[in-house]
Design a protein around this motif. Structure first.
Motif, PDB file in Angstrom:
ATOM      1  N   GLY A  90       4.820  -6.822   1.697  1.00 51.41           N
ATOM      2  CA  GLY A  90       4.525  -5.949   0.893  1.00 51.41           C
ATOM      3  C   GLY A  90       3.108  -5.275   1.193  1.00 51.41           C
ATOM      4  O   GLY A  90       2.316  -5.686   2.023  1.00 51.41           O
ATOM      5  N   LEU A  91       2.866  -3.926   0.360  1.00 51.22           N
ATOM      6  CA  LEU A  91       1.638  -3.501   0.517  1.00 51.22           C
ATOM      7  C   LEU A  91       0.367  -4.411   0.309  1.00 51.22           C
ATOM      8  O   LEU A  91      -0.707  -4.202   0.951  1.00 51.22           O
ATOM      9  N   SER A  92       0.384  -5.001  -0.690  1.00 45.57           N
ATOM     10  CA  SER A  92      -0.609  -5.844  -1.211  1.00 45.57           C
ATOM     11  C   SER A  92      -1.225  -6.714  -0.161  1.00 45.57           C
ATOM     12  O   SER A  92      -2.302  -7.004   0.240  1.00 45.57           O
ATOM     13  N   TYR A  93      -0.554  -7.220   0.597  1.00 44.32           N
ATOM     14  CA  TYR A  93      -0.657  -8.108   1.754  1.00 44.32           C
ATOM     15  C   TYR A  93      -1.432  -7.226   2.804  1.00 44.32           C
ATOM     16  O   TYR A  93      -2.301  -7.869   3.414  1.00 44.32           O
ATOM     17  N   LEU A  94      -0.834  -6.105   2.979  1.00 43.54           N
ATOM     18  CA  LEU A  94      -1.467  -5.161   4.006  1.00 43.54           C
ATOM     19  C   LEU A  94      -2.903  -4.847   3.729  1.00 43.54           C
ATOM     20  O   LEU A  94      -3.576  -4.908   4.598  1.00 43.54           O
ATOM     21  N   ILE A  95      -3.050  -4.498   2.373  1.00 41.04           N
ATOM     22  CA  ILE A  95      -4.443  -4.086   2.297  1.00 41.04           C
ATOM     23  C   ILE A  95      -5.451  -5.263   2.085  1.00 41.04           C
ATOM     24  O   ILE A  95      -6.402  -4.926   2.866  1.00 41.04           O
ATOM     25  N   ALA A  96      -4.961  -6.568   1.951  1.00 45.69           N
ATOM     26  CA  ALA A  96      -5.779  -7.733   2.132  1.00 45.69           C
ATOM     27  C   ALA A  96      -6.208  -7.845   3.801  1.00 45.69           C
ATOM     28  O   ALA A  96      -7.201  -8.322   4.020  1.00 45.69           O
ATOM     29  N   VAL A 149      -8.899  -0.301  -5.370  1.00 42.57           N
ATOM     30  CA  VAL A 149      -7.870  -1.031  -5.585  1.00 42.57           C
ATOM     31  C   VAL A 149      -8.281  -2.216  -5.109  1.00 42.57           C
ATOM     32  O   VAL A 149      -9.026  -2.378  -4.176  1.00 42.57           O
ATOM     33  N   LEU A 150      -7.726  -3.394  -5.702  1.00 43.29           N
ATOM     34  CA  LEU A 150      -8.110  -4.780  -5.340  1.00 43.29           C
ATOM     35  C   LEU A 150      -6.700  -5.288  -4.832  1.00 43.29           C
ATOM     36  O   LEU A 150      -5.523  -5.149  -5.571  1.00 43.29           O
ATOM     37  N   PRO A 151      -6.762  -5.919  -3.528  1.00 39.93           N
ATOM     38  CA  PRO A 151      -5.203  -6.580  -3.207  1.00 39.93           C
ATOM     39  C   PRO A 151      -4.653  -7.481  -4.194  1.00 39.93           C
ATOM     40  O   PRO A 151      -5.433  -8.443  -4.513  1.00 39.93           O
ATOM     41  N   ASP A 152      -3.484  -7.294  -4.737  1.00 39.02           N
ATOM     42  CA  ASP A 152      -2.803  -8.224  -5.540  1.00 39.02           C
ATOM     43  C   ASP A 152      -2.065  -9.376  -4.922  1.00 39.02           C
ATOM     44  O   ASP A 152      -0.828  -9.388  -4.868  1.00 39.02           O
ATOM     45  N   VAL A 153      -2.927 -10.136  -4.358  1.00 41.14           N
ATOM     46  CA  VAL A 153      -2.499 -11.417  -3.525  1.00 41.14           C
ATOM     47  C   VAL A 153      -3.086 -12.806  -4.160  1.00 41.14           C
ATOM     48  O   VAL A 153      -4.439 -12.837  -4.585  1.00 41.14           O
ATOM     49  N   PRO A 154      -2.367 -13.843  -4.249  1.00 37.59           N
ATOM     50  CA  PRO A 154      -3.137 -15.049  -4.612  1.00 37.59           C
ATOM     51  C   PRO A 154      -4.165 -15.423  -3.785  1.00 37.59           C
ATOM     52  O   PRO A 154      -3.975 -15.349  -2.420  1.00 37.59           O
ATOM     53  N   LEU A 155      -5.274 -15.738  -4.095  1.00 37.75           N
ATOM     54  CA  LEU A 155      -6.396 -16.247  -3.205  1.00 37.75           C
ATOM     55  C   LEU A 155      -6.154 -17.755  -3.020  1.00 37.75           C
ATOM     56  O   LEU A 155      -6.946 -18.564  -3.231  1.00 37.75           O
ATOM     57  N   GLY A 165      -7.021   1.311  -0.621  1.00 37.20           N
ATOM     58  CA  GLY A 165      -5.551   1.347  -0.492  1.00 37.20           C
ATOM     59  C   GLY A 165      -4.950   1.973   0.874  1.00 37.20           C
ATOM     60  O   GLY A 165      -3.877   2.476   0.793  1.00 37.20           O
ATOM     61  N   GLY A 166      -5.742   1.964   1.688  1.00 36.10           N
ATOM     62  CA  GLY A 166      -5.507   2.720   3.171  1.00 36.10           C
ATOM     63  C   GLY A 166      -4.910   1.665   4.109  1.00 36.10           C
ATOM     64  O   GLY A 166      -4.885   0.336   3.717  1.00 36.10           O
ATOM     65  N   MET A 167      -4.097   1.812   5.051  1.00 31.61           N
ATOM     66  CA  MET A 167      -3.360   1.035   5.849  1.00 31.61           C
ATOM     67  C   MET A 167      -4.383   0.851   7.159  1.00 31.61           C
ATOM     68  O   MET A 167      -3.931  -0.028   8.089  1.00 31.61           O
ATOM     69  N   GLY A 168      -5.581   1.200   6.952  1.00 35.60           N
ATOM     70  CA  GLY A 168      -6.391   0.653   8.313  1.00 35.60           C
ATOM     71  C   GLY A 168      -6.509   1.687   9.197  1.00 35.60           C
ATOM     72  O   GLY A 168      -5.462   2.443   9.315  1.00 35.60           O
ATOM     73  N   GLY A 169      -7.211   1.673  10.259  1.00 37.52           N
ATOM     74  CA  GLY A 169      -7.203   2.570  11.615  1.00 37.52           C
ATOM     75  C   GLY A 169      -8.347   2.223  12.688  1.00 37.52           C
ATOM     76  O   GLY A 169      -8.897   1.351  12.483  1.00 37.52           O
TER      77      GLY A 169
END
Length: 492
Positions: A93-99, A213-219, A277-281
């Motif tokens: 999902g998207l949160s892991y992408l942001i992280a 935004v902050l990535p919603d993933v467990p640290l 919240g971007g996908m990087g580049g």
């Protein structure tokens, strides 16, 4: 108002000149218009909403305009990064992408400090060609899903889009051909009332400015093990494409750029992009050529305005963008893949050395199997190193001349771990007279493996009662031999 004094005119930025400013503004607008369809397409390629790619293109362009080391180079969401992160998005999902994007940016800063920009000179041309060709094939293959189980009208629409993209530049280059194709096909679809898959089916477009935004993933360690491989892919692929593009712009503009600054600037841009919240580049070869070669831009102003204009266009015209038929974007991406592929490499493949062809094909094959450009490039560099070492190892020549009670061996070539292993077998230990001279005047000792091999040769002669003398070593070779001779375990 009187003109500014000469000293003041010399001190102010070049883009403050009205003529230069006009060029930079128009270049930024053209690039922004051309970025919209590609950012949306790359978002879909990565498996995320179009807003993720559009926000990434905005933040990357704006931040790199200040942090980058190559003025006028365009950075935004790219197909290379999309291909790297697509499996992560599909699985987590998207949160892991942001992280992963944030961590990838941090990796890029670390690599910049470690001097990775200087290592780019060790990437052979054959690996770069393989990288470009694999990227083109992957982009093309990603379009197949949009051509399967769709209304029949999609196919003539794609063909019409390609016709416009390839044909319009023959008439004018004032407006980007991909943008014209999208406008024409969208207008035709809306006026005719055709029900075709469109951008709105892929996800909602932004109707507001991006926010932190902050990535919603467990640290946890598990999260790190999931995102780290993709973050490394983002870091390596992004730096490689950016530094390659920077070198290309250097050549076109006859100017130099700070590759180390560009490397950590890409890292800063990706960290900022992740937190928005971007996908990087990374740097975009196609858009950079539009900016520098077609539009004549030379300063950071065009890069900054490309990002600003992009955000204004998508936020203000989001409803219009959502009705763009996917057939138009498929046509754009097919064109991008065709333009990206190095067709010259196919036309000259029969004239290239087998080793370079092997390296290029290895890079392409591994990239297509793994869908990871970083792994493909890594394997390509490894294959190139192995083949180079094998080729250089065979260049070493040993000539033996016996005069009375002395056998003189003259060694010519580069001695390192590959060639020195064969060196040990090229002496007549049993037949040689009591005195043996090994002349290394025309050789160079590159590593400790060679010193160990020379020690082993000397030891083998000494066990047979022969006296060995090594002569001709100078400079670094002599220093290396004196430092390591007799100190390497297993050499005797």
């Amino acid at each position: 108002m009187p003109p500014a004094p000469p000293a003041l005119r010399a001190a102010r930025p070049a883009w403050l000149s009205p003529r230069v400013a006009r060029t930079e503004v128009l270049a930024g607008l053209v690039v922004a218009l051309a970025l919209i369809p590609e950012a949306i397409s790359f978002s879909i390629l990565a498996g995320v909403d179009p807003r993720v790619g559009l926000f990434a293109s905005f933040t990357m362009a704006v931040v790199i305009a200040f942090a980058g080391g190559r003025p006028a180079m365009i950075s935004a969401a790219t197909g290379a990064i999309a291909l790297v992160v697509a499996p992560l998005v599909a699985d987590h999902g998207l949160s892991y992408l942001i992280a992963a994007v944030i961590l990838g940016g941090a990796f890029q800063i670390v690599l910049a400090v470690a001097g990775v920009a200087r290592l780019m000179r060790f990437v052979p041309r054959s690996v770069m060609v393989g990288f470009v060709n694999a990227l083109a094939i992957l982009i093309f293959s990603a379009q197949v899903t949009h051509l399967v189980d769709v209304p029949w009208l999609v196919y003539p629409m794609v063909a019409a889009g390609l016709g416009i993209i390839f044909g319009l530049p023959r008439l004018t280059s004032a407006v980007p051909a991909p943008l014209v194709a999208i406008v024409v096909l969208t207008g035709l679809t809306v006026l005719a009332g055709w029900e075709l898959p469109d951008v709105g089916d892929e996800g909602a477009l932004p109707d507001s400015l991006p926010f932190l935004v902050l990535p919603d993933v467990p640290l946890t360690w598990e999260t790190l093990t999931i995102i780290a491989p993709y973050a490394l892919g983002v870091a390596f692929v992004g730096l490689m494409e950016s530094l390659m593009t920077a070198k290309l712009v250097d050549d076109i503009t006859d100017t130099s750029s700070d590759k180390t600054r560009e490397s950590w600037g890409q890292g800063v841009a990706n960290i900022v992009t992740g937190f928005f919240g971007g996908m990087g580049g990374c740097a975009m070869i196609g858009q950079t050529m539009i900016n520098v070669k077609a539009s004549g831009a030379r300063t950071r102003l065009s890069t900054f305005l490309a990002g600003v204009f992009l955000l204004v266009l998508v936020v203000a015209l989001g409803d219009v963008v959502s009705v763009i038929p996917m057939a138009a974007l498929v046509a754009v991406m097919v064109f991008v893949s065709i333009a990206t592929f190095d067709w010259h490499s196919l036309r000259t493949i029969h004239r290239m050395p087998r080793s370079e062809t092997t390296v290029m094909l290895s890079t392409v094959a591994v990239t297509l199997v793994t869908h990871n450009l970083a792994i493909g490039v890594g394997v390509g560099v490894l294959v190139a190193c192995v083949l180079f070492a094998r080729r250089v190892a065979h260049v070493v020549e040993v000539e033996r001349v016996v005069e009375g009670d002395t056998a003189r061996y003259t060694v010519d070539g580069a001695l390192f771990f590959a060639s020195s292993n064969d060196l040990y077998t090229q002496f007549e230990y049993a037949q040689d007279p009591p005195r043996v001279v090994i002349d290394l005047s025309n050789a160079h000792v590159w590593d400790a493996s060679t010193v160990a091999a020379l020690d082993a040769i000397s030891h083998k002669y000494e066990t047979r009662g022969r006296q060995v003398e090594i002569v001709g070593l100078e400079g670094h070779s002599a220093a290396r031999y004196e430092r390591h001779s007799g100190q390497l375990a297993g050499s005797h």
